[in-house]
Motif scaffolding. Structure first.
Motif, PDB file in Angstrom:
ATOM      1  N   LEU A  64       0.827  -1.206   0.000  1.00 54.05           N
ATOM      2  CA  LEU A  64       0.000   0.000   0.000  1.00 54.05           C
ATOM      3  C   LEU A  64       0.863   1.258   0.000  1.00 54.05           C
ATOM      4  N   ALA A  65       1.931   1.263   0.779  1.00 57.79           N
ATOM      5  CA  ALA A  65       2.819   2.433   0.831  1.00 57.79           C
ATOM      6  C   ALA A  65       3.468   2.691  -0.527  1.00 57.79           C
ATOM      7  N   GLY A  66       3.914   1.637  -1.197  1.00 55.81           N
ATOM      8  CA  GLY A  66       4.531   1.793  -2.509  1.00 55.81           C
ATOM      9  C   GLY A  66       3.557   2.299  -3.551  1.00 55.81           C
ATOM     10  N   VAL A  67       2.354   1.757  -3.538  1.00 59.10           N
ATOM     11  CA  VAL A  67       1.337   2.181  -4.496  1.00 59.10           C
ATOM     12  C   VAL A  67       0.894   3.612  -4.191  1.00 59.10           C
ATOM     13  N   ARG A  68       0.796   3.930  -2.915  1.00 60.80           N
ATOM     14  CA  ARG A  68       0.402   5.284  -2.522  1.00 60.80           C
ATOM     15  C   ARG A  68       1.423   6.307  -3.031  1.00 60.80           C
ATOM     16  N   LYS A  69       2.719   5.969  -2.966  1.00 59.19           N
ATOM     17  CA  LYS A  69       3.760   6.871  -3.490  1.00 59.19           C
ATOM     18  C   LYS A  69       3.593   7.076  -4.982  1.00 59.19           C
ATOM     19  N   ALA A  70       3.318   6.005  -5.704  1.00 60.40           N
ATOM     20  CA  ALA A  70       3.144   6.104  -7.153  1.00 60.40           C
ATOM     21  C   ALA A  70       1.915   6.934  -7.507  1.00 60.40           C
ATOM     22  N   GLN A  72       0.732   9.439  -5.733  1.00 61.12           N
ATOM     23  CA  GLN A  72       0.787  10.750  -5.086  1.00 61.12           C
ATOM     24  C   GLN A  72       0.466  11.847  -6.103  1.00 61.12           C
ATOM     25  N   GLY A  73      -0.490  12.692  -5.748  1.00 61.01           N
ATOM     26  CA  GLY A  73      -0.892  13.787  -6.622  1.00 61.01           C
ATOM     27  C   GLY A  73      -1.837  13.372  -7.732  1.00 61.01           C
ATOM     28  N   ARG A  74      -2.261  12.137  -7.750  1.00 59.31           N
ATOM     29  CA  ARG A  74      -3.174  11.624  -8.764  1.00 59.31           C
ATOM     30  C   ARG A  74      -4.574  11.519  -8.174  1.00 59.31           C
ATOM     31  N   PRO A  75      -5.615  11.574  -9.006  1.00 61.81           N
ATOM     32  CA  PRO A  75      -6.990  11.490  -8.499  1.00 61.81           C
ATOM     33  C   PRO A  75      -7.401  10.045  -8.194  1.00 61.81           C
ATOM     34  N   VAL A  76      -6.759   9.479  -7.191  1.00 64.05           N
ATOM     35  CA  VAL A  76      -7.035   8.091  -6.808  1.00 64.05           C
ATOM     36  C   VAL A  76      -7.555   8.081  -5.378  1.00 64.05           C
ATOM     37  N   VAL A  77      -8.642   7.365  -5.159  1.00 59.55           N
ATOM     38  CA  VAL A  77      -9.292   7.296  -3.862  1.00 59.55           C
ATOM     39  C   VAL A  77      -8.643   6.180  -3.027  1.00 59.55           C
ATOM     40  N   GLU A  78      -8.609   6.365  -1.730  1.00 61.47           N
ATOM     41  CA  GLU A  78      -7.999   5.395  -0.816  1.00 61.47           C
ATOM     42  C   GLU A  78      -8.660   4.023  -0.913  1.00 61.47           C
ATOM     43  N   LEU A 116      -6.058   1.216 -12.915  1.00 64.30           N
ATOM     44  CA  LEU A 116      -6.462   2.288 -12.011  1.00 64.30           C
ATOM     45  C   LEU A 116      -6.006   3.663 -12.491  1.00 64.30           C
ATOM     46  N   ASP A 117      -4.708   3.793 -12.817  1.00 62.60           N
ATOM     47  CA  ASP A 117      -4.170   5.102 -13.208  1.00 62.60           C
ATOM     48  C   ASP A 117      -2.875   4.884 -13.997  1.00 62.60           C
ATOM     49  N   GLU A 118      -2.860   5.328 -15.243  1.00 58.20           N
ATOM     50  CA  GLU A 118      -1.709   5.064 -16.104  1.00 58.20           C
ATOM     51  C   GLU A 118      -0.458   5.841 -15.703  1.00 58.20           C
ATOM     52  N   VAL A 119      -0.626   7.037 -15.184  1.00 64.80           N
ATOM     53  CA  VAL A 119       0.548   7.804 -14.750  1.00 64.80           C
ATOM     54  C   VAL A 119       1.199   7.115 -13.547  1.00 64.80           C
ATOM     55  N   ALA A 120       0.397   6.692 -12.597  1.00 63.64           N
ATOM     56  CA  ALA A 120       0.918   5.971 -11.441  1.00 63.64           C
ATOM     57  C   ALA A 120       1.557   4.660 -11.896  1.00 63.64           C
ATOM     58  N   TYR A 121       0.943   4.020 -12.888  1.00 69.59           N
ATOM     59  CA  TYR A 121       1.510   2.789 -13.446  1.00 69.59           C
ATOM     60  C   TYR A 121       2.911   3.037 -13.997  1.00 69.59           C
TER      61      TYR A 121
END
Length: 178
Positions: A64-70, A72-78, A116-121
């Motif tokens: 979760l911590a690693g994914v949360r870092k990726a 960061q600043g993206r419109p992703v809900v917890e 979920l999110d291509e930028v975070a990917y």
């Protein structure tokens, strides 16, 4: 199971239930020697083997911590992150191995994160796939664009198939008699 009160090595199971979405079993036990009841929780252990060779228990919090870092600043809900981590754990456990490499855990994150999110990917993939240059990013972006083009083309094909084509109808023409 040893009684935690009197240390008697024999206890009896009174009740069993699944817990934590079926990943654990909660058992109520009764000690036949001292008559006290206690609870045990059984889980299948999953060990992560790090690059250094050290091992540690699988931790959802670390994923979760690693994914949360990726993200960061993206419109992703917890809640979406929690579902992603659940999918990753299910994928890793489905392999049926007691030990898994840390790289395999990171790679298991990629497909659901891509949805979920291509930028975070891209951020996450740059670490776990070891991107070393701008060309690596460009190659991955080209793959994403190609996938979008295929999906868009399939969407147009499906829409065209679903929409009836208009066929010209012949209309009777009146002729003037005269």
């Amino acid at each position: 199971m040893r009684c935690p009160f009197c240390r008697n090595p024999d206890s009896r199971v009174v009740d069993s239930r699944t817990a934590d979405d079926g990943t654990a079993t909660r058992r109520r036990r009764y000690c036949q020697d001292c008559g006290r009841r206690f609870t045990t929780v059984e889980t299948a252990s999953l060990t992560v083997v790090k690059r250094s060779g050290a091992t540690e228990p699988f931790a959802r919090a670390k994923v979760l911590a690693g994914v949360r870092k990726a993200c960061q600043g993206r419109p992703v809900v917890e809640d979406d992150l929690a579902l992603l981590v659940q999918k990753v754990e299910e994928t890793v456990r489905a392999r049926g191995c007691a030990e898994i490499a840390s790289d395999a855990v990171g790679l298991a994150v990629l497909p659901p994160l891509r949805e979920l999110d291509e930028v975070a990917y891209l951020r996450f993939a740059s670490v776990y796939r070891g991107f070393e240059s701008l060309a690596d990013f460009e190659r991955e972006i080209a793959l994403l664009r190609a996938e979008h083009a295929v999906v868009a083309a399939a969407g147009r094909t499906d829409a065209a198939a679903a929409t009836p084509t208009a066929t010209p109808t012949a209309t009777p023409t009146a002729t003037a008699a005269g």
